[in-house]
Design a protein around this motif. Sequence first.
Motif, PDB file in Angstrom:
ATOM      1  N   ASP A   1       0.834  -1.189   0.000  1.00 48.84           N
ATOM      2  CA  ASP A   1       0.000   0.000   0.000  1.00 48.84           C
ATOM      3  C   ASP A   1       0.874   1.247   0.000  1.00 48.84           C
ATOM      4  O   ASP A   1       2.034   1.213   0.398  1.00 48.84           O
ATOM      5  N   GLU A   2       0.300   2.384  -0.436  1.00 48.67           N
ATOM      6  CA  GLU A   2       1.082   3.615  -0.510  1.00 48.67           C
ATOM      7  C   GLU A   2       0.212   4.819  -0.216  1.00 48.67           C
ATOM      8  O   GLU A   2      -1.021   4.762  -0.311  1.00 48.67           O
ATOM      9  N   LEU A   3       0.863   5.921   0.165  1.00 49.59           N
ATOM     10  CA  LEU A   3       0.174   7.194   0.394  1.00 49.59           C
ATOM     11  C   LEU A   3      -0.184   7.798  -0.954  1.00 49.59           C
ATOM     12  O   LEU A   3       0.669   7.952  -1.821  1.00 49.59           O
ATOM     13  N   ILE A   4      -1.484   8.148  -1.139  1.00 52.43           N
ATOM     14  CA  ILE A   4      -1.926   8.676  -2.430  1.00 52.43           C
ATOM     15  C   ILE A   4      -2.349  10.138  -2.357  1.00 52.43           C
ATOM     16  O   ILE A   4      -2.408  10.808  -3.387  1.00 52.43           O
ATOM     17  N   ALA A   5      -2.651  10.681  -1.162  1.00 54.70           N
ATOM     18  CA  ALA A   5      -3.072  12.081  -1.065  1.00 54.70           C
ATOM     19  C   ALA A   5      -2.924  12.567   0.363  1.00 54.70           C
ATOM     20  O   ALA A   5      -2.962  11.782   1.318  1.00 54.70           O
ATOM     21  N   THR A   6      -2.732  13.898   0.518  1.00 57.04           N
ATOM     22  CA  THR A   6      -2.679  14.521   1.835  1.00 57.04           C
ATOM     23  C   THR A   6      -3.498  15.807   1.808  1.00 57.04           C
ATOM     24  O   THR A   6      -3.650  16.441   0.754  1.00 57.04           O
ATOM     25  N   ASP A   7      -4.030  16.172   2.956  1.00 56.13           N
ATOM     26  CA  ASP A   7      -4.745  17.439   3.123  1.00 56.13           C
ATOM     27  C   ASP A   7      -4.266  18.090   4.425  1.00 56.13           C
ATOM     28  O   ASP A   7      -4.570  17.581   5.504  1.00 56.13           O
ATOM     29  N   PRO A   8      -3.478  19.177   4.345  1.00 51.29           N
ATOM     30  CA  PRO A   8      -3.092  19.920   3.136  1.00 51.29           C
ATOM     31  C   PRO A   8      -2.072  19.167   2.281  1.00 51.29           C
ATOM     32  O   PRO A   8      -1.416  18.253   2.759  1.00 51.29           O
ATOM     33  N   THR A   9      -1.942  19.602   1.036  1.00 53.74           N
ATOM     34  CA  THR A   9      -1.015  18.944   0.128  1.00 53.74           C
ATOM     35  C   THR A   9       0.427  19.345   0.437  1.00 53.74           C
ATOM     36  O   THR A   9       0.677  20.349   1.114  1.00 53.74           O
ATOM     37  N   ALA A  10       1.351  18.551  -0.058  1.00 55.55           N
ATOM     38  CA  ALA A  10       2.771  18.854   0.135  1.00 55.55           C
ATOM     39  C   ALA A  10       3.121  20.182  -0.512  1.00 55.55           C
ATOM     40  O   ALA A  10       2.650  20.503  -1.610  1.00 55.55           O
ATOM     41  N   ASP A  11       3.927  20.998   0.179  1.00 59.06           N
ATOM     42  CA  ASP A  11       4.423  22.296  -0.285  1.00 59.06           C
ATOM     43  C   ASP A  11       3.337  23.361  -0.362  1.00 59.06           C
ATOM     44  O   ASP A  11       3.574  24.437  -0.944  1.00 59.06           O
ATOM     45  N   ALA A  12       2.150  23.104   0.226  1.00 55.52           N
ATOM     46  CA  ALA A  12       1.098  24.126   0.233  1.00 55.52           C
ATOM     47  C   ALA A  12       1.500  25.283   1.153  1.00 55.52           C
ATOM     48  O   ALA A  12       2.203  25.096   2.144  1.00 55.52           O
ATOM     49  N   VAL A  13       1.038  26.490   0.816  1.00 56.57           N
ATOM     50  CA  VAL A  13       1.256  27.681   1.642  1.00 56.57           C
ATOM     51  C   VAL A  13      -0.106  28.113   2.182  1.00 56.57           C
ATOM     52  O   VAL A  13      -0.971  28.547   1.416  1.00 56.57           O
TER      53      VAL A  13
END
Length: 213
Positions: free
Chosen positions: A37-49
């Motif tokens: 299995d793998e990480l497919i999404a994050t909230d907030p996204t990577a490098d978000a400001v």
Amino acid sequence: MRSPQAPRRRTLPVVLATAFLAAAALLVPALPAAAHDELIATDPTADAVLEALPAQITLSFSADVLPDAGATVIEVTDASGASLTDGTPEAAGTEVTQALAGPASGAVTVRWRVVSSDGHPIDGEFAFSVPTASPTPTPSASPTASPTASASEAASPAASAEPTAAPVESAAPASPLPWILIAVALVIVAGVLVYVFASRGPRKTAGGGTAGR
């Protein structure tokens, strides 16, 4: 009269079929074990400001993660290394949430570790950023202080830290395909040797006896 070569000619398809079945038996059980299995999404996204620290972060995976106590670990820190987590992470199906609290400043780093549905632990990290908080100006000691002195007491905000690198996944295990191909080649070679030795049967001599080739 039946040719003595007929049984030998029928031996080759049998040998090749046996080699193919042996190769398939080695290949089929090895395929599902190559992926995790793998990480497919994050909230907030990577490098978000962001304008401010969110109330929580959410990680979404390709399959359910184990909800057992201690199986999921999430660390969230700001640029100074202060922890921003509030309580323990909660795993539900394919999503993991972590509540946040505290005065964030600059880059926020998220490090995570979960146990995937196949029992294999996976981990990684990503980062986002929030504005650097300005310190509160020190009140003037005298009401008659000059404007120049008052202005010098206000601290200038520090430069915003650069966001860290995008999510880094653990290296996948080495593929078993080379070993499978070697095993298939060995099985085929063995089959050909069996056919060659089987075709070298005894033959009759002119005197009525038998002799090898």
